[in-house]
Enzyme design. Structure first.
Site, PDB file in Angstrom:
ATOM      1  N   GLY A 259       0.871  -1.245   0.038  1.00 37.52           N
ATOM      2  CA  GLY A 259      -0.030  -0.097  -0.031  1.00 37.52           C
ATOM      3  C   GLY A 259       0.938   1.207   0.047  1.00 37.52           C
ATOM      4  O   GLY A 259       1.884   1.239  -0.258  1.00 37.52           O
ATOM      5  N   GLY A 260       0.214   2.420   0.153  1.00 36.01           N
ATOM      6  CA  GLY A 260       0.747   3.510   0.174  1.00 36.01           C
ATOM      7  C   GLY A 260       1.941   3.833   1.551  1.00 36.01           C
ATOM      8  O   GLY A 260       2.888   4.598   1.404  1.00 36.01           O
ATOM      9  N   PHE A 261       1.960   3.165   2.366  1.00 35.74           N
ATOM     10  CA  PHE A 261       2.913   3.037   3.391  1.00 35.74           C
ATOM     11  C   PHE A 261       3.783   2.242   3.413  1.00 35.74           C
ATOM     12  O   PHE A 261       4.986   2.573   3.978  1.00 35.74           O
ATOM     13  CB  PHE A 261       2.247   2.871   4.925  1.00 35.74           C
ATOM     14  N   GLY A 262       4.063   1.302   2.658  1.00 38.88           N
ATOM     15  CA  GLY A 262       5.024   0.311   2.320  1.00 38.88           C
ATOM     16  C   GLY A 262       4.588  -1.137   2.166  1.00 38.88           C
ATOM     17  O   GLY A 262       3.205  -1.241   1.876  1.00 38.88           O
ATOM     18  N   THR A 263       5.485  -1.848   1.877  1.00 38.31           N
ATOM     19  CA  THR A 263       4.975  -3.643   1.579  1.00 38.31           C
ATOM     20  C   THR A 263       4.946  -4.491   3.002  1.00 38.31           C
ATOM     21  O   THR A 263       6.027  -4.152   3.733  1.00 38.31           O
ATOM     22  CB  THR A 263       6.139  -4.199   0.763  1.00 38.31           C
ATOM     23  N   VAL A 264       4.190  -5.295   3.099  1.00 40.97           N
ATOM     24  CA  VAL A 264       3.711  -6.328   4.273  1.00 40.97           C
ATOM     25  C   VAL A 264       4.441  -7.533   3.714  1.00 40.97           C
ATOM     26  O   VAL A 264       3.875  -7.987   2.482  1.00 40.97           O
ATOM     27  CB  VAL A 264       2.654  -6.139   4.545  1.00 40.97           C
ATOM     28  N   ASP A 376      -6.752   6.999   6.786  1.00 45.08           N
ATOM     29  CA  ASP A 376      -6.802   6.064   5.629  1.00 45.08           C
ATOM     30  C   ASP A 376      -7.929   4.883   6.012  1.00 45.08           C
ATOM     31  O   ASP A 376      -7.303   3.658   5.620  1.00 45.08           O
ATOM     32  CB  ASP A 376      -5.426   5.475   5.408  1.00 45.08           C
TER      33      ASP A 376
END
Length: 528
Positions: A259-264, A376
Site C-alpha cells: 500500500g501507500g505506506f509500504g510493503t507487508v 486511511d
C-alpha cells in the site's frame, strides 16, 4: 426510515447541553436524576461551582459526561461507579480534590477518562481504565502519586520522632554504602591490573558499534543486536539478521500486502512465531528521532479491535514494523473474491466486522490521548483473525509518515473512494472524515461492491456512494443489498445498517455522528 428517525430522535432528545452559559450549582438540577433518560450530558466550559452531586450516579442511561472547564470542588463522587453504560468522562479543569474512586476506574465500558488540572491526591488506582491512563490525563494534580506521575506513594504520616530516626538511618546507611563502594572498587582495580590484555580488547569490542554484530556469524554477542523497543509488555528482541532471515531477504514470494505506506511480508521468527513485517517506504519516512517518538506512542495503543504493534527496527534509512499476523487477511480480500475460492461472507460475519471495526475506531478517536485520526480507513485496512474478529490496521501511520508534511497528498491522507467531500476544500483530516470512510465500508459490507470501478461507469452517481444515495432517494433501498447474502432473516438488519451508513456519509461533517454514536447505533440493531 423509522430506525433512522429513531436514531436522530435519540441523538437530539438524549443530549443535555449547556455551553458557556451555565453558572451556579448542580444540586437542584439533578436532584431527581434517577427519573431522567439522558444519555449525554455536556456542561463543559461554564461557571458551575460547588460539589458534584452524588445523584449523578442515578443516571443509568448516561454514556457521555463532560464537566470540564468549571469550578467544581469536593471529591469525585464514588456513585459515578454506578453508571454501567458510561463510555466518556471528562472532569478536567476543575478544583476537585480527594482520591480517585476505584469504582469509577472499574467501569467496564469506560473508554475515555480525563482528570487533569484538579487538586486530586493519593495513589492512582491500578484497576480498569486507570491502569492505562496517560500522563496528560492526570497532569496538574500535584499530589497524585504512582508510576504515571513518576513518584512513589507514601502511606500515612510519621511522627517527628520517627522522622529523626529516619534521617539518622539515612546518614548511617549512606556512610556504610560509601565505604562498601570504596572497598569493592579497590578490589576490582587490583584484579584488573592482572587481567590478560586480550580480555580488555574483548571488553572494548563488546561496547563498540552495533553494526559489528552484523558482520559476525555468531549470535552470542546479544548486547550488539538491534533490539526492538519494549512497551507495556516485553516485545520481541530482533536483530536485522533475524528480520532478513524471517522474510527470506524480503522475498517477493512472502508479500501479503502492498500500500501507500509500504510493503507487508509474512515472516516466521526463529522461535516459529508467524508475524507480519511492514517495510516502510524509504522516501517518506521521518528521521530517526521522530520515528522513535511516534513508536513510543503507537506501541502503547492496545485494543481488541486494533492490530497489535509487536515492535520495530530502525537501521539507517530503513524502518521496519512488526505486527501480529492476521490469518484471514483483509475484508477487501473476502468481498472482492467472487470466483468461489473463498466462502461468501454471510451477513452475520459482515455485521460482526462492522461492530468490531466501529469499536476499534471509537477507541482511537475517544479512548486514547493524544487522539488518533486514522486518515486511511478502507476495507484493506480492516484485517480478520481466525475467528473473523476484525482489527483496524495502519492506525497512526499517516501521522508517522507525514508528521513534517501538510495533509495535502491523497497518497498520504486517504484512498480514492473513501475520501470525504470536504477534503477538497479544507485539506485537513478530522475524526468526522474517518466516520465518512467508515460509512463507505458499511456500504461495501452491505452491497459487496467496491467504492469505485467499472460497475459505476454508466450508473447514476458515478461511484458506490452516489449510486446508493440515488437508489435510497428513489425508494429502492433494497436493490443495493448484496443478493448473495440477502434473505428474509437478514433483510431488516441490513436495511437498518444502511440507514446508519447514510448518516455517516452526510456531506456536512457536522451532521455525521461520532464513532461512539455509530457504535451505539450498531449495538442497538444487534440487541433488537
Amino acid at each position: 426510515m423509522s430506525f433512522l428517525l429513531h436514531c436522530l430522535e435519540w441523538y437530539i432528545l438524549s443530549v443535555f447541553t449547556l455551553s458557556r452559559i451555565g453558572f451556579g450549582r448542580l444540586d437542584e438540577l439533578f436532584k431527581n436524576s434517577f427519573a431522567w433518560r439522558v444519555e449525554i450530558v455536556n456542561l463543559s466550559c461554564n461557571s458551575f461551582s460547588g460539589v458534584l452531586p452524588s445523584s449523578l450516579g442515578n443516571m443509568s442511561y448516561l454514556t457521555i459526561l463532560d464537566l470540564h472547564g468549571n469550578s467544581f470542588t469536593g471529591e469525585v463522587p464514588s456513585e459515578l461507579g454506578n453508571l454501567a453504560q458510561l463510555e466518556y468522562l471528562d472532569v478536567s479543569g476543575n478544583m476537585l480534590d480527594g482520591e480517585i474512586p476505584d469504582d469509577v476506574c472499574g467501569l467496564t465500558n469506560l473508554l475515555f477518562l480525563n482528570l487533569a488540572e484538579n487538586k486530586l491526591q493519593g495513589p492512582i488506582p491500578k484497576t480498569g481504565i486507570c491502569r492505562n491512563l496517560t500522563k496528560a490525563s492526570v497532569s496538574g494534580n500535584k499530589h497524585l502519586c504512582g508510576v504515571i506521575m513518576g513518584s512513589k506513594c507514601s502511606f500515612g504520616r510519621k511522627s517527628p520522632l520517627l522522622n529523626v530516626w529516619g534521617l539518622a538511618s539515612v546518614v548511617v546507611g549512606t556512610i556504610l554504602i560509601t565505604l562498601s563502594v570504596v572497598i569493592v572498587l579497590t578490589i576490582w582495580a587490583n584484579r584488573n591490573s592482572r587481567n590478560d590484555p586480550e580480555d580488555i580488547v574483548d571488553s572494548k569490542l563488546n561496547s563498540s558499534d552495533p553494526n559489528l554484530y552484523l558482520l559476525s556469524s555468531s549470535r552470542s554477542k546479544e548486547p550488539l543486536s538491534i533490539n526492538i523497543a519494549m512497551f507495556e509488555q516485553p516485545l520481541l528482541k530482533l536483530t536485522l539478521v533475524d528480520i532478513l532471515e524471517a522474510t527470506n531477504n524480503f522475498c517477493k514470494a512472502n508479500i501479503i500486502g502492498d500500500g501507500g505506506f509500504g510493503t507487508v511480508y509474512k515472516a516466521t521468527l526463529p522461535d516459529g512465531k508467524v508475524v507480519a513485517v511492514k517495510k516502510l517506504s524509504q522516501a517518506k519516512t521521518q528521521g530517526q528521532r521522530e520515528f522513535l517518538a511516534e513508536m513510543e506512542t503507537l506501541g502503547k495503543v492496545k485494543h481488541r479491535n486494533l492490530v497489535s504493534l509487536l515492535g520495530y527496527c530502525s537501521y539507517g534509512e530503513e524502518k521496519v514494523l512488526v505486527y501480529e499476523y492476521m490469518a484471514n487477511g483483509s475484508v477487501d480480500h473476502w468481498l472482492r473474491n467472487r470466483t468461489g475460492t473463498l466462502d461468501v461472507l454471510n451477513w452475520t460475519k459482515r455485521f460482526k466486522i462492522a461492530v468490531g471495526a466501529a469499536r476499534g475506531l471509537a477507541f482511537l478517536h475517544h479512548g486514547f490521548i493524544p487522539h488518533i485520526i486514522h486518515r486511511d480507513i478502507k476495507a484493506s485496512n480492516i484485517l480478520l483473525n481466525e475467528e473473523f474478529e476484525p482489527k483496524v490496521a495502519d492506525f497512526g501511520l499517516a501521522r508517522l509518515i507525514s508528521a513534517c508534511e501538510t495533509h495535502v497528498s491523497t497518497d498520504i491522507a486517504g484512498t480514492f473512494g473513501y475520501i470525504p467531500p470536504e477534503y477538497g476544500q479544507s485539506w485537513k483530516s478530522t475524526t468526522r472524515g474517518d466516520v465518512y470512510s467508515f460509512g463507505v465500508i458499511l456500504l461495501e459490507l452491505l452491497t459487496g461492491k467496491e467504492p469505485t470501478g467499472p460497475d459505476f461507469k454508466d450508473i447514476e452517481g458515478g461511484n458506490l456512494v452516489g449510486w446508493v444515495f440515488f437508489k435510497v432517494k428513489n425508494g429502492c433501498a433494497v436493490d443495493v443489498l448484496d443478493p448473495m447474502i440477502l434473505d428474509a432473516d437478514s433483510k431488516q438488519m441490513m436495511l437498518q445498517t444502511l440507514q446508519i451508513a447514510v448518516v455517516c456519509l452526510s456531506e456536512n461533517p457536522a451532521n455525521r455522528p461520532t464513532m461512539l454514536h455509530v457504535l451505539k447505533f450498531l449495538k442497538g440493531i444487534q440487541d433488537e
